[in-house]
Design a protein around this motif. Structure first.
Motif, PDB file in Angstrom:
ATOM      1  N   GLU A 138      -2.276   3.516  15.502  1.00  0.00           N
ATOM      2  CA  GLU A 138      -2.135   2.373  14.825  1.00  0.00           C
ATOM      3  C   GLU A 138      -2.674   1.483  13.465  1.00  0.00           C
ATOM      4  O   GLU A 138      -1.949   1.666  12.664  1.00  0.00           O
ATOM      5  CB  GLU A 138      -2.645   1.527  16.139  1.00  0.00           C
ATOM      6  CG  GLU A 138      -2.167   0.124  16.724  1.00  0.00           C
ATOM      7  CD  GLU A 138      -2.601  -0.815  16.841  1.00  0.00           C
ATOM      8  OE1 GLU A 138      -3.343  -1.509  16.796  1.00  0.00           O
ATOM      9  OE2 GLU A 138      -2.632   0.176  18.254  1.00  0.00           O
ATOM     10  N   SER A 139      -3.568   2.496  12.230  1.00  0.00           N
ATOM     11  CA  SER A 139      -4.159   1.604  11.194  1.00  0.00           C
ATOM     12  C   SER A 139      -2.723   2.503  10.680  1.00  0.00           C
ATOM     13  O   SER A 139      -2.721   2.174   9.589  1.00  0.00           O
ATOM     14  CB  SER A 139      -5.540   2.470  11.237  1.00  0.00           C
ATOM     15  OG  SER A 139      -5.604   1.976   9.946  1.00  0.00           O
ATOM     16  N   GLN A 140      -2.684   4.139  10.948  1.00  0.00           N
ATOM     17  CA  GLN A 140      -2.208   4.613   9.884  1.00  0.00           C
ATOM     18  C   GLN A 140      -0.916   4.845   9.401  1.00  0.00           C
ATOM     19  O   GLN A 140      -0.135   4.242   8.884  1.00  0.00           O
ATOM     20  CB  GLN A 140      -2.022   6.316   9.860  1.00  0.00           C
ATOM     21  CG  GLN A 140      -3.418   6.971  10.097  1.00  0.00           C
ATOM     22  CD  GLN A 140      -3.815   7.851  10.582  1.00  0.00           C
ATOM     23  OE1 GLN A 140      -2.661   8.834  11.351  1.00  0.00           O
ATOM     24  NE2 GLN A 140      -4.458   9.198  10.650  1.00  0.00           N
ATOM     25  N   ALA A 141       0.121   4.028  11.227  1.00  0.00           N
ATOM     26  CA  ALA A 141       1.082   3.221  10.969  1.00  0.00           C
ATOM     27  C   ALA A 141       1.439   1.843  10.005  1.00  0.00           C
ATOM     28  O   ALA A 141       2.566   1.995   9.429  1.00  0.00           O
ATOM     29  CB  ALA A 141       1.493   3.043  12.318  1.00  0.00           C
ATOM     30  N   ARG A 142       0.604   1.189  10.206  1.00  0.00           N
ATOM     31  CA  ARG A 142       0.596   0.130   9.518  1.00  0.00           C
ATOM     32  C   ARG A 142       0.150   0.284   8.077  1.00  0.00           C
ATOM     33  O   ARG A 142       1.286  -0.045   7.005  1.00  0.00           O
ATOM     34  CB  ARG A 142      -1.194  -0.993  10.205  1.00  0.00           C
ATOM     35  CG  ARG A 142      -0.447  -1.891  11.207  1.00  0.00           C
ATOM     36  CD  ARG A 142      -1.919  -2.939  11.557  1.00  0.00           C
ATOM     37  NE  ARG A 142      -3.096  -2.503  11.281  1.00  0.00           N
ATOM     38  CZ  ARG A 142      -3.676  -2.178  11.874  1.00  0.00           C
ATOM     39  NH1 ARG A 142      -2.968  -2.067  13.288  1.00  0.00           N
ATOM     40  NH2 ARG A 142      -4.559  -1.608  11.640  1.00  0.00           N
ATOM     41  N   ALA A 143      -0.028   1.243   7.233  1.00  0.00           N
ATOM     42  CA  ALA A 143      -0.438   1.876   6.211  1.00  0.00           C
ATOM     43  C   ALA A 143       0.781   2.309   5.504  1.00  0.00           C
ATOM     44  O   ALA A 143       1.348   1.589   4.608  1.00  0.00           O
ATOM     45  CB  ALA A 143      -1.361   2.765   5.731  1.00  0.00           C
ATOM     46  N   ARG A 144       1.404   3.083   6.644  1.00  0.00           N
ATOM     47  CA  ARG A 144       2.802   3.776   5.999  1.00  0.00           C
ATOM     48  C   ARG A 144       4.220   2.180   5.949  1.00  0.00           C
ATOM     49  O   ARG A 144       4.703   2.147   4.947  1.00  0.00           O
ATOM     50  CB  ARG A 144       3.368   4.483   7.102  1.00  0.00           C
ATOM     51  CG  ARG A 144       2.618   5.819   7.224  1.00  0.00           C
ATOM     52  CD  ARG A 144       3.914   6.757   8.178  1.00  0.00           C
ATOM     53  NE  ARG A 144       2.976   6.620   9.660  1.00  0.00           N
ATOM     54  CZ  ARG A 144       2.185   6.873  10.244  1.00  0.00           C
ATOM     55  NH1 ARG A 144       0.862   8.097  10.259  1.00  0.00           N
ATOM     56  NH2 ARG A 144       2.082   6.394  11.508  1.00  0.00           N
ATOM     57  N   LEU A 145       3.998   1.157   7.106  1.00  0.00           N
ATOM     58  CA  LEU A 145       4.634  -0.076   7.109  1.00  0.00           C
ATOM     59  C   LEU A 145       4.404  -0.355   5.632  1.00  0.00           C
ATOM     60  O   LEU A 145       5.440  -0.654   4.652  1.00  0.00           O
ATOM     61  CB  LEU A 145       4.655  -0.731   8.509  1.00  0.00           C
ATOM     62  CG  LEU A 145       5.603  -0.339   9.282  1.00  0.00           C
ATOM     63  CD1 LEU A 145       5.169  -1.404  10.796  1.00  0.00           C
ATOM     64  CD2 LEU A 145       7.248  -0.573   8.852  1.00  0.00           C
ATOM     65  N   ALA A 146       3.514  -0.770   5.122  1.00  0.00           N
ATOM     66  CA  ALA A 146       3.183  -1.376   4.250  1.00  0.00           C
ATOM     67  C   ALA A 146       3.452  -0.802   2.892  1.00  0.00           C
ATOM     68  O   ALA A 146       3.690  -1.268   1.733  1.00  0.00           O
ATOM     69  CB  ALA A 146       1.731  -1.528   3.950  1.00  0.00           C
ATOM     70  N   LEU A 147       3.789   0.584   2.894  1.00  0.00           N
ATOM     71  CA  LEU A 147       3.942   1.427   1.365  1.00  0.00           C
ATOM     72  C   LEU A 147       5.121   1.481   1.539  1.00  0.00           C
ATOM     73  O   LEU A 147       6.018   1.134   0.261  1.00  0.00           O
ATOM     74  CB  LEU A 147       4.158   3.009   1.671  1.00  0.00           C
ATOM     75  CG  LEU A 147       2.604   3.840   1.759  1.00  0.00           C
ATOM     76  CD1 LEU A 147       2.174   4.925   1.913  1.00  0.00           C
ATOM     77  CD2 LEU A 147       1.855   3.570   0.581  1.00  0.00           C
ATOM     78  N   PHE A 148       6.079   1.242   2.607  1.00  0.00           N
ATOM     79  CA  PHE A 148       7.848   0.966   2.627  1.00  0.00           C
ATOM     80  C   PHE A 148       8.048  -0.545   1.928  1.00  0.00           C
ATOM     81  O   PHE A 148       9.421  -0.894   1.797  1.00  0.00           O
ATOM     82  CB  PHE A 148       8.044   1.363   4.102  1.00  0.00           C
ATOM     83  CG  PHE A 148       8.947   2.551   4.033  1.00  0.00           C
ATOM     84  CD1 PHE A 148       9.116   3.513   2.985  1.00  0.00           C
ATOM     85  CD2 PHE A 148       8.138   3.102   5.081  1.00  0.00           C
ATOM     86  CE1 PHE A 148       9.079   4.741   3.046  1.00  0.00           C
ATOM     87  CE2 PHE A 148       7.890   5.155   5.183  1.00  0.00           C
ATOM     88  CZ  PHE A 148       8.274   5.523   4.283  1.00  0.00           C
ATOM     89  N   ARG A 149       7.351  -1.677   2.236  1.00  0.00           N
ATOM     90  CA  ARG A 149       7.312  -3.308   1.987  1.00  0.00           C
ATOM     91  C   ARG A 149       7.387  -3.229   0.752  1.00  0.00           C
ATOM     92  O   ARG A 149       7.611  -3.886   0.162  1.00  0.00           O
ATOM     93  CB  ARG A 149       6.871  -3.877   2.769  1.00  0.00           C
ATOM     94  CG  ARG A 149       6.738  -3.647   3.964  1.00  0.00           C
ATOM     95  CD  ARG A 149       6.400  -4.750   4.788  1.00  0.00           C
ATOM     96  NE  ARG A 149       6.053  -4.628   6.477  1.00  0.00           N
ATOM     97  CZ  ARG A 149       5.981  -5.220   7.483  1.00  0.00           C
ATOM     98  NH1 ARG A 149       4.241  -5.805   7.182  1.00  0.00           N
ATOM     99  NH2 ARG A 149       6.279  -4.839   8.861  1.00  0.00           N
ATOM    100  N   THR A 150       6.686  -2.177   0.020  1.00  0.00           N
ATOM    101  CA  THR A 150       6.782  -2.465  -1.322  1.00  0.00           C
ATOM    102  C   THR A 150       7.190  -1.825  -2.485  1.00  0.00           C
ATOM    103  O   THR A 150       8.278  -1.129  -2.029  1.00  0.00           O
ATOM    104  CB  THR A 150       4.460  -1.745  -1.977  1.00  0.00           C
ATOM    105  OG1 THR A 150       4.730  -0.801  -1.621  1.00  0.00           O
ATOM    106  CG2 THR A 150       3.384  -2.761  -1.452  1.00  0.00           C
TER     107      THR A 150
END
Length: 121
Positions: A109-121
């Protein structure tokens, strides 16, 4: 004679021979087919042939894995007539496996949130 209570066992401060035993225990769990067999035994004891059918493995392969699990104290073996039954030696193994599964789910879950955060920036 009075009963003595053993202190809770922890990894902290274990001597090398005990650490080797712990490593051997975890090594037995480091094989997906053995985990599959342990999971199939959650519902109660099973015959080797039934475990083979449920797991999709050969009877020989199931017997080999169960033998190792028995050596490590994870399952108990009982012969009845021409059948051999296996059951879990200590249901605490499921608590351990569930704890690991929960930890892996949180990491994922944590890794998935980190990946999403990368695409949002």
């Amino acid at each position: 004679m009075p009963k003595t209570s053993l202190p809770p066992a922890t990894l902290d401060g274990l001597p090398d021979p005990a650490l080797a035993e712990v490593a051997s225990f975890f090594q037995a769990l480091a094989e997906p087919n053995r985990l599959r067999l342990l999971n199939l035994l959650r519902g109660g004891e099973q015959r080797v042939g039934d475990l083979a059918e449920l797991s999709g493995m050969t009877t020989t392969n199931v017997s080999r894995h169960l033998s190792l699990l028995q050596q490590r104290g994870l399952v108990l073996r009982e012969g009845r007539g021409t059948s051999v039954y296996y059951r879990i030696a200590d249901v605490g193994i499921y608590e351990l496996c569930d704890l690991v599964c929960g930890s892996l789910a949180r990491q994922s879950e944590s890794q998935a949130r980190a990946r999403l955060a990368l695409f949002r920036t």
